[in-house]
Design a protein around this motif. Structure first.
Motif, mmCIF file in Angstrom:
data_model
loop_
_atom_site.group_PDB
_atom_site.id
_atom_site.type_symbol
_atom_site.label_atom_id
_atom_site.label_comp_id
_atom_site.label_asym_id
_atom_site.label_seq_id
_atom_site.Cartn_x
_atom_site.Cartn_y
_atom_site.Cartn_z
ATOM 1 N N LEU A 145 0.871 -1.183 0.000
ATOM 2 C CA LEU A 145 0.000 0.000 0.000
ATOM 3 C C LEU A 145 0.902 1.225 0.000
ATOM 4 O O LEU A 145 1.641 1.456 0.956
ATOM 5 C CB LEU A 145 -0.902 -0.009 1.234
ATOM 6 N N ALA A 146 0.862 1.987 -1.085
ATOM 7 C CA ALA A 146 1.840 3.052 -1.262
ATOM 8 C C ALA A 146 1.176 4.391 -1.563
ATOM 9 O O ALA A 146 0.100 4.459 -2.139
ATOM 10 C CB ALA A 146 2.808 2.697 -2.396
ATOM 11 N N SER A 147 1.867 5.468 -1.168
ATOM 12 C CA SER A 147 1.443 6.825 -1.479
ATOM 13 C C SER A 147 2.677 7.714 -1.528
ATOM 14 O O SER A 147 3.676 7.432 -0.866
ATOM 15 C CB SER A 147 0.461 7.355 -0.431
ATOM 16 N N ASN A 148 2.590 8.793 -2.295
ATOM 17 C CA ASN A 148 3.686 9.763 -2.301
ATOM 18 C C ASN A 148 3.570 10.742 -1.140
ATOM 19 O O ASN A 148 4.414 11.613 -0.975
ATOM 20 C CB ASN A 148 3.715 10.537 -3.622
ATOM 21 N N SER A 149 2.535 10.587 -0.307
ATOM 22 C CA SER A 149 2.275 11.491 0.805
ATOM 23 C C SER A 149 2.527 10.805 2.145
ATOM 24 O O SER A 149 1.986 9.723 2.417
ATOM 25 C CB SER A 149 0.828 11.994 0.752
ATOM 26 N N VAL A 150 3.326 11.447 2.980
ATOM 27 C CA VAL A 150 3.555 10.949 4.339
ATOM 28 C C VAL A 150 2.251 10.886 5.121
ATOM 29 O O VAL A 150 2.006 9.933 5.865
ATOM 30 C CB VAL A 150 4.565 11.864 5.072
ATOM 31 N N SER A 151 1.406 11.886 4.953
ATOM 32 C CA SER A 151 0.150 11.937 5.704
ATOM 33 C C SER A 151 -0.780 10.802 5.305
ATOM 34 O O SER A 151 -1.453 10.206 6.159
ATOM 35 C CB SER A 151 -0.539 13.284 5.479
ATOM 36 N N VAL A 152 -0.833 10.471 4.024
ATOM 37 C CA VAL A 152 -1.661 9.349 3.573
ATOM 38 C C VAL A 152 -1.108 8.045 4.133
ATOM 39 O O VAL A 152 -1.870 7.173 4.581
ATOM 40 C CB VAL A 152 -1.726 9.316 2.034
ATOM 41 N N GLN A 153 0.207 7.901 4.129
ATOM 42 C CA GLN A 153 0.807 6.694 4.700
ATOM 43 C C GLN A 153 0.438 6.559 6.176
ATOM 44 O O GLN A 153 0.080 5.471 6.643
ATOM 45 C CB GLN A 153 2.325 6.747 4.536
ATOM 46 N N MET A 154 0.526 7.655 6.921
ATOM 47 C CA MET A 154 0.183 7.608 8.337
ATOM 48 C C MET A 154 -1.282 7.262 8.551
ATOM 49 O O MET A 154 -1.631 6.485 9.449
ATOM 50 C CB MET A 154 0.527 8.930 9.014
ATOM 51 N N GLN A 155 -2.155 7.798 7.732
ATOM 52 C CA GLN A 155 -3.573 7.482 7.866
ATOM 53 C C GLN A 155 -3.831 6.009 7.557
ATOM 54 O O GLN A 155 -4.707 5.385 8.174
ATOM 55 C CB GLN A 155 -4.412 8.373 6.950
ATOM 56 N N ALA A 156 -3.065 5.446 6.627
ATOM 57 C CA ALA A 156 -3.208 4.012 6.335
ATOM 58 C C ALA A 156 -2.739 3.180 7.523
ATOM 59 O O ALA A 156 -3.372 2.185 7.892
ATOM 60 C CB ALA A 156 -2.409 3.658 5.086
ATOM 61 N N VAL A 157 -1.632 3.582 8.141
ATOM 62 C CA VAL A 157 -1.164 2.892 9.348
ATOM 63 C C VAL A 157 -2.204 3.023 10.459
ATOM 64 O O VAL A 157 -2.545 2.041 11.141
ATOM 65 C CB VAL A 157 0.192 3.473 9.801
ATOM 66 N N ARG A 158 -2.749 4.219 10.620
ATOM 67 C CA ARG A 158 -3.750 4.466 11.657
ATOM 68 C C ARG A 158 -5.017 3.650 11.423
ATOM 69 O O ARG A 158 -5.691 3.230 12.379
ATOM 70 C CB ARG A 158 -4.085 5.952 11.700
ATOM 71 N N ALA A 159 -5.328 3.387 10.152
ATOM 72 C CA ALA A 159 -6.523 2.602 9.815
ATOM 73 C C ALA A 159 -6.316 1.099 10.001
ATOM 74 O O ALA A 159 -7.239 0.314 9.774
ATOM 75 C CB ALA A 159 -6.925 2.891 8.372
ATOM 76 N N GLY A 160 -5.097 0.710 10.416
ATOM 77 C CA GLY A 160 -4.830 -0.707 10.632
ATOM 78 C C GLY A 160 -4.558 -1.460 9.355
ATOM 79 O O GLY A 160 -4.756 -2.675 9.277
ATOM 80 N N ALA A 161 -4.065 -0.748 8.313
ATOM 81 C CA ALA A 161 -3.856 -1.379 7.014
ATOM 82 C C ALA A 161 -2.519 -2.102 6.911
ATOM 83 O O ALA A 161 -2.308 -2.869 5.970
ATOM 84 C CB ALA A 161 -3.945 -0.326 5.908
ATOM 85 N N GLY A 162 -1.610 -1.870 7.838
ATOM 86 C CA GLY A 162 -0.323 -2.532 7.765
ATOM 87 C C GLY A 162 0.731 -1.810 8.588
ATOM 88 O O GLY A 162 0.418 -0.996 9.467
ATOM 89 N N LEU A 163 1.990 -2.110 8.287
ATOM 90 C CA LEU A 163 3.141 -1.537 8.977
ATOM 91 C C LEU A 163 3.809 -0.495 8.082
ATOM 92 O O LEU A 163 3.893 -0.675 6.870
ATOM 93 C CB LEU A 163 4.167 -2.628 9.285
ATOM 94 N N GLY A 164 4.315 0.580 8.679
ATOM 95 C CA GLY A 164 5.000 1.597 7.903
ATOM 96 C C GLY A 164 6.041 2.316 8.729
ATOM 97 O O GLY A 164 5.964 2.354 9.963
ATOM 98 N N ILE A 165 7.027 2.871 8.048
ATOM 99 C CA ILE A 165 8.019 3.730 8.711
ATOM 100 C C ILE A 165 7.394 5.115 8.861
ATOM 101 O O ILE A 165 7.023 5.738 7.868
ATOM 102 C CB ILE A 165 9.316 3.829 7.887
ATOM 103 N N VAL A 166 7.257 5.585 10.097
ATOM 104 C CA VAL A 166 6.593 6.864 10.331
ATOM 105 C C VAL A 166 7.477 7.765 11.195
ATOM 106 O O VAL A 166 8.347 7.300 11.932
ATOM 107 C CB VAL A 166 5.217 6.683 11.012
ATOM 108 N N HIS A 167 7.218 9.060 11.105
ATOM 109 C CA HIS A 167 7.938 10.028 11.934
ATOM 110 C C HIS A 167 7.484 9.890 13.389
ATOM 111 O O HIS A 167 6.279 9.827 13.664
ATOM 112 C CB HIS A 167 7.635 11.461 11.476
ATOM 113 N N ASP A 168 8.438 9.896 14.304
ATOM 114 C CA ASP A 168 8.068 9.881 15.719
ATOM 115 C C ASP A 168 7.203 11.089 16.066
ATOM 116 O O ASP A 168 6.279 10.991 16.883
ATOM 117 C CB ASP A 168 9.326 9.887 16.596
ATOM 118 N N PHE A 169 7.493 12.251 15.450
ATOM 119 C CA PHE A 169 6.728 13.451 15.793
ATOM 120 C C PHE A 169 5.294 13.401 15.289
ATOM 121 O O PHE A 169 4.453 14.200 15.704
ATOM 122 C CB PHE A 169 7.425 14.732 15.320
ATOM 123 N N ALA A 170 4.969 12.435 14.409
ATOM 124 C CA ALA A 170 3.596 12.291 13.917
ATOM 125 C C ALA A 170 2.776 11.323 14.763
ATOM 126 O O ALA A 170 1.538 11.368 14.741
ATOM 127 C CB ALA A 170 3.601 11.824 12.463
#
Length: 297
Positions: free
Chosen positions: A215-240
């Motif tokens: 599951l990919a996006s060019n947006s950090v925010s979209v990636q974080m929302q996918a992680v938040r939705a329980g869609a999988g694992l991702g590398i995210v900013h600690d500050f987010a």
């Protein structure tokens, strides 16, 4: 002698490479911009732009005029600062370009503090997942994840920040436990679209050992929302992470990254006391906000 207003229009067209783009910045219609360009060309006796279906490109004469117009712009800006009292509160418009992770999770709080301290200041945050072109004045200053290798720019390191592999509690509860890197096999990975990674510092895939991103996006925010939705694992900013309840770090001792934010300005802006003071305030605010948010993880 060229009129300054016409030179301002010339600069806007040179940077936007179109009449309509220049008009949006100048808050006038494209026809008016075209007339002003024609008037300047007539006054100078030289063609400044080559017009084509792709837009407006500078001619040799336009290229020679550009640095003179930029110096006039800088001189007027410096005069306005001096007459307005540079030692007082900051005012006017400031456009900051930034990658969307910084723009979404850090700049709103930092810029709110700046506006509170300087009521006459107007800040525009341009969040785009790419490198900004300061030569075209897309922004007054830009934040990047790596220093540029070329260009007439000044570069200042702002702060380090940290990233970790993360997932939502719900995702972890539905899947096999993850105790080591080997356990990541078979898990869905979230990350950047590989051919849209605009900076090598954003290429995190190798850190996880995964070969593909499901599951990919060019947006950090979209990636974080996918992680938040329980869609999988991702590398995210600690500050987010504080903005995403239920998201927790996974294998934090094993998969940990450190990156940096850099502030980039046009070299000629070093003479601007206003922009220098804004850059200092922005840097201080970002350092404080990164430290505050990372301490909550």
């Amino acid at each position: 002698m060229p009129d300054w207003d016409d030179l301002k229009v010339f600069l806007a067209v040179a940077r936007a490479e179109s009449l309509s783009g220049a008009g949006r910045g100048l808050k006038c219609d494209a026809a008016t911009v075209g007339r002003r360009v024609a008037r300047l060309e007539e006054a100078l006796g030289a063609k400044l732009f080559l017009r084509s279906a792709q837009g407006y490109a500078l001619t040799d004469a336009g290229t020679r005029l550009l640095p003179h117009a930029e110096r006039a712009e800088q001189a007027l800006s410096a005069a306005a600062e001096e007459l307005g009292g540079a030692a007082g509160a900051l005012s006017g418009q400031l456009r900051i370009g930034a990658p969307d992770g910084c723009a979404n999770y850090l700049l709103p709080q930092v810029c709110a503090e700046l506006c509170d301290a300087n009521p006459g200041l107007e800040i525009q945050i341009v969040a785009l997942p790419r490198v900004f072109n300061l030569s075209k004045r897309e922004a007054d200053m830009a934040i990047a994840v790596s220093p540029p290798a070329a260009g007439r720019l000044t570069v200042q390191k702002l702060t380090d920040y940290h990233l970790h592999l993360a997932a939502h509690h719900d995702y972890l509860a539905r899947h096999a436990p993850i105790r080591c890197r080997a356990d990541l096999r078979g898990h869905r990975m979230i990350g950047y679209i590989p051919d849209m990674i605009f900076d090598k510092e954003l290429d995190y895939l190798a850190e996880t050992g995964a070969e593909t991103v499901a599951l990919a996006s060019n947006s950090v925010s979209v990636q974080m929302q996918a992680v938040r939705a329980g869609a999988g694992l991702g590398i995210v900013h600690d500050f987010a992470i504080p903005f995403a309840p239920g998201v927790v770090r996974v294998l934090p001792a094993d998969i940990a990254l450190r990156r940096s934010f850099w502030l980039i300005r046009h070299a000629d802006d070093r003479r601007s006391d206003r922009l220098t003071r804004l850059a200092e305030a922005l840097g201080q605010g970002l350092r404080r906000e990164v430290a505050r948010l990372e301490a909550q993880v």
